[in-house]
Design a protein around this motif. Sequence first.
Motif, mmCIF file in Angstrom:
data_model
loop_
_atom_site.group_PDB
_atom_site.id
_atom_site.type_symbol
_atom_site.label_atom_id
_atom_site.label_comp_id
_atom_site.label_asym_id
_atom_site.label_seq_id
_atom_site.Cartn_x
_atom_site.Cartn_y
_atom_site.Cartn_z
ATOM 1 N N SER A 343 0.837 -1.195 0.000
ATOM 2 C CA SER A 343 0.000 0.000 0.000
ATOM 3 C C SER A 343 0.871 1.244 0.000
ATOM 4 C CB SER A 343 -0.890 -0.001 1.242
ATOM 5 O OG SER A 343 -0.078 0.171 2.385
ATOM 6 N N LEU A 344 0.214 2.402 -0.149
ATOM 7 C CA LEU A 344 0.943 3.670 -0.156
ATOM 8 C C LEU A 344 1.736 3.815 1.139
ATOM 9 C CD1 LEU A 344 -1.198 6.610 -1.566
ATOM 10 C CD2 LEU A 344 0.965 5.716 -2.386
ATOM 11 N N GLY A 345 1.199 3.232 2.215
ATOM 12 C CA GLY A 345 1.864 3.353 3.512
ATOM 13 C C GLY A 345 3.143 2.535 3.606
ATOM 14 N N PRO A 348 8.069 2.054 -0.615
ATOM 15 C CA PRO A 348 8.970 3.208 -0.615
ATOM 16 C C PRO A 348 8.995 3.897 -1.980
ATOM 17 C CG PRO A 348 10.200 1.130 -0.536
ATOM 18 C CD PRO A 348 8.764 0.774 -0.689
ATOM 19 N N PHE A 349 8.825 5.207 -1.986
ATOM 20 C CA PHE A 349 8.904 5.966 -3.236
ATOM 21 C C PHE A 349 10.365 6.348 -3.450
ATOM 22 C CE2 PHE A 349 4.565 6.289 -1.992
ATOM 23 C CZ PHE A 349 3.892 6.168 -3.185
ATOM 24 N N ASP A 350 10.956 5.853 -4.517
ATOM 25 C CA ASP A 350 12.385 6.150 -4.694
ATOM 26 C C ASP A 350 12.645 6.905 -5.996
ATOM 27 O OD1 ASP A 350 12.086 4.309 -6.675
ATOM 28 O OD2 ASP A 350 13.317 2.757 -5.743
ATOM 29 N N LYS A 355 6.883 5.864 -8.196
ATOM 30 C CA LYS A 355 6.671 7.314 -8.174
ATOM 31 C C LYS A 355 5.236 7.632 -7.799
ATOM 32 C CE LYS A 355 9.463 7.880 -12.335
ATOM 33 N NZ LYS A 355 9.473 8.398 -13.683
ATOM 34 N N LEU A 356 4.995 8.913 -7.543
ATOM 35 C CA LEU A 356 3.650 9.393 -7.286
ATOM 36 C C LEU A 356 3.213 10.236 -8.493
ATOM 37 C CD1 LEU A 356 2.046 8.831 -4.746
ATOM 38 C CD2 LEU A 356 2.847 11.009 -3.812
ATOM 39 N N HIS A 357 2.017 10.019 -8.937
ATOM 40 C CA HIS A 357 1.503 10.746 -10.110
ATOM 41 C C HIS A 357 1.382 12.243 -9.831
ATOM 42 C CE1 HIS A 357 -0.996 11.824 -13.501
ATOM 43 N NE2 HIS A 357 -1.989 12.187 -12.700
ATOM 44 N N VAL A 481 -1.416 6.747 -8.036
ATOM 45 C CA VAL A 481 -2.266 7.938 -8.099
ATOM 46 C C VAL A 481 -2.849 8.184 -6.706
ATOM 47 C CG1 VAL A 481 -4.274 8.984 -9.185
ATOM 48 C CG2 VAL A 481 -2.847 7.377 -10.490
ATOM 49 N N ASN A 482 -2.624 9.395 -6.191
ATOM 50 C CA ASN A 482 -3.121 9.711 -4.848
ATOM 51 C C ASN A 482 -3.794 11.078 -4.850
ATOM 52 O OD1 ASN A 482 -3.409 8.966 -2.124
ATOM 53 N ND2 ASN A 482 -1.700 10.288 -1.509
ATOM 54 N N ALA A 483 -4.661 11.291 -3.874
ATOM 55 C CA ALA A 483 -5.320 12.591 -3.724
ATOM 56 C C ALA A 483 -4.271 13.691 -3.555
ATOM 57 C CB ALA A 483 -6.225 12.550 -2.496
ATOM 58 N N THR A 484 -4.633 14.903 -3.977
ATOM 59 C CA THR A 484 -3.732 16.048 -3.774
ATOM 60 C C THR A 484 -4.520 17.137 -3.046
ATOM 61 O OG1 THR A 484 -4.425 17.124 -5.803
ATOM 62 C CG2 THR A 484 -2.577 15.574 -5.970
HETATM 63 C C1 LIG Z 1 -2.158 10.303 -0.175
HETATM 64 O O1 LIG Z 1 -3.290 11.088 0.092
HETATM 65 C C2 LIG Z 1 -3.711 11.065 1.435
HETATM 66 C C3 LIG Z 1 -5.018 11.833 1.535
HETATM 67 O O2 LIG Z 1 -4.875 13.125 1.012
HETATM 68 C C4 LIG Z 1 -2.614 11.668 2.321
HETATM 69 O O3 LIG Z 1 -3.003 11.589 3.672
HETATM 70 C C5 LIG Z 1 -1.328 10.870 2.102
HETATM 71 O O4 LIG Z 1 -0.273 11.474 2.808
HETATM 72 C C6 LIG Z 1 -0.978 10.807 0.637
HETATM 73 N N1 LIG Z 1 0.148 9.909 0.459
HETATM 74 C C7 LIG Z 1 1.256 10.260 -0.136
HETATM 75 C C8 LIG Z 1 2.326 9.229 -0.219
HETATM 76 O O5 LIG Z 1 1.420 11.373 -0.582
#
Ligand SMILES: *[C@@H]1O[C@H](CO)[C@@H](O)[C@H](O)[C@H]1NC(C)=O
Length: 594
Positions: A343-345, A348-350, A355-357, A481-484
């Motif tokens: 998961s995103l948690g 590791p993004f290197d 990468k993050l979109h 892809v993550n929220a911004t």
């Molecule tokens: C992804 O988005 C969530 C919600 O906005 C945020 O809490 C989290 O830090 C973001 N993760 C990354 C890796 O940027």
Amino acid sequence: MISALFLSCAWGLNFELPVSVRTRSPAAPAWAAQYKVSWDLAVPYVSTLQSTPLKYRYDAWQDTENGRQKFTRDGVETTIEKLGQEREDSLQYQIYPRVDKLDCRTDDIGGGAGPTAQAQRRLLQTGPSNAAKLGLILPDLTESRWLYNGSTLLQEGRHANKRAESWVWRVTNDEGYGEYHNTYTFYVDKDGAPLRLNMWGVNLYTGGHFDLYVADYYDYKVGKIDDQEFDVPSFCPEKPEPDSSNGRFHKNMGGLARMRSLLPNAHYGDEEYDVFVLRHGRRHRSAEEYEGRRQVFQENKLKVLEWNGRSDAHKLDINHFADWTQEEFEALMLPNKGRERPSLGNIPFDNARVKLHKPTVAKHMLPSYVDWRGTPADSPVKDQAACGSCWAFGSVASVEAAYFRETGKQLLLSEQHMIDCAWDAGNTGCMGGFQPLAFNWMADVLQLATEEAYPYEGVTNFCKKNITDKVTFKKFSQVWVNATDSLTQEEAVMEAIYTKGPMTVSVNAEGEDWRFYKSGVYNNTRCSPKLKALDHAVVVSGYGETADGQKYWIVKNTWSANWGEKGYIRISRDPAYDCGIATQAIYNDIELAD
Ligand SMILES: *[C@@H]1O[C@H](CO)[C@@H](O)[C@H](O)[C@H]1NC(C)=O
Ligand SMILES: *[C@@H]1O[C@H](CO)[C@@H](O)[C@H](O)[C@H]1NC(C)=O
Ligand SMILES: *[C@@H]1O[C@H](CO)[C@@H](O)[C@H](O)[C@H]1NC(C)=O
Ligand SMILES: *[C@@H]1O[C@H](CO)[C@@H](O)[C@H](O)[C@H]1NC(C)=O
């Protein structure tokens, strides 16, 4: 009963015969209590579709006397069965390839749930003979359904120009529900050795759909089989492994493995279920198994009809999963259920591999409708068949879309390459895997075979190294892809689909109505969008909105074009009911090597 009498005392009893049957038939051969036989199984039609002909070699050893059976496919995948005194000691060992060596799993023959396992348990307890408990390798021609059809000269193939006695079994229905005619012809030489089984219909060996299949037998040897032939390799677990929610094995896989194992036998009777049986390639080893499956089919059918009658939302279909129990379905099609996923948690993004979109289009500039279906960016709907390889299909579709972005061309790439080779990254072939782990493997090896060079087999095989045609990469990364600050998670995924094309996502697909989905906007209020509920990899190919304002994702599945809307599903875009479509979207950023 007349025809049973005919077959058990065949010579000369012409007055008992149905008129269509020829006279002076020899007695149907009964197979020996111990024999070895080999055969090549060919699917001639496939040769008209792909350049590699589909042909499998099987070698089988049947020791009815001592309750043992073994068969191998192409000298690689091996199944050994041994009957014990108690049901619990009756074990099945499946030896399968893992990259470059063999691995093994041990199952309780009567273990697991579902009609196949239940019927098997009953057979083990009460079965009349070892032959019934083990199942057959050659069909029992002494059964009344096989009718003698004279002597003939075989035409093409391994046994061309050989004289053979033939027996025919016809299954015909041309009233009411769809017409079908299955014709099986079994050829035996004058000494009673098997020569050929011609199957116009459901494949009795693999359960394949209606087609022409030809099994050419050879090396039939009667007599005592060396004990060593049934030796179980030392790397096989002695006992079945306990089911573990995070492990590789589901208890139920034992029964499903048997569904796919060699059982040249079948039962028919319920007209409606038989149409399904013939269309989807099912066969049943005992009347009890048939009855169990028929019940599951009828129950699922009622659920589908009941839902369609009362719901204004999506419609359900009595599709090719309709005679599986939910437990069987999850074991085979959703092997990732309950496993911990990257998961995103914890990834590791290197900046090189992961990468993050970065969105480039503002929210108010996003079109309300994006649909990549039918474009070269969105590869055709594929079929994972009975193999838990959704993770490879989702991942490959993403790479295919990236290839299109780079070159403007469509090139179909190989899932089988990932299935066979990406174990060290944490995937388990047909027993499941995750897209981020498949992408890690891609970043390591920097290549992927074309579909043509490494075609799909639907089983786990050895990792092939001598690939003739492949794509090689200078750089390969996965982009999450993550929220911004300015886009919600859903909006971020919409933006990424608009700017990048189709990409792989995961979904909570355990709902029965997902399994039977036919059409409409899927709005299941009980499925969960949470990360830990995601158990199936798919591809999101667009998004849109219906005339009456229902917002949806366009999602491509890999359960053939027979499922859903030509292989696709439209899923509600409501974040609470999207079954996790927007939760984990990943695409690839690639640079091709010269
Ligand atoms: C992804 O988005 C969530 C919600 O906005 C945020 O809490 C989290 O830090 C973001 N993760 C990354 C890796 O940027
Ligand atoms: C049965 O035999 C007849 C006469 O030889 C032949 O024409 C027919 O094709 C055979 N049927 C099957 C199903 O092999
Ligand atoms: C590739 O290797 C396999 C065995 O690893 C062999 O069977 C096959 O013929 C080889 N193919 C080519 C094109 O060399
Ligand atoms: C989906 O179901 C929920 C809960 O029943 C309902 O509020 C919503 O309007 C439905 N959405 C669609 C598009 O039918």
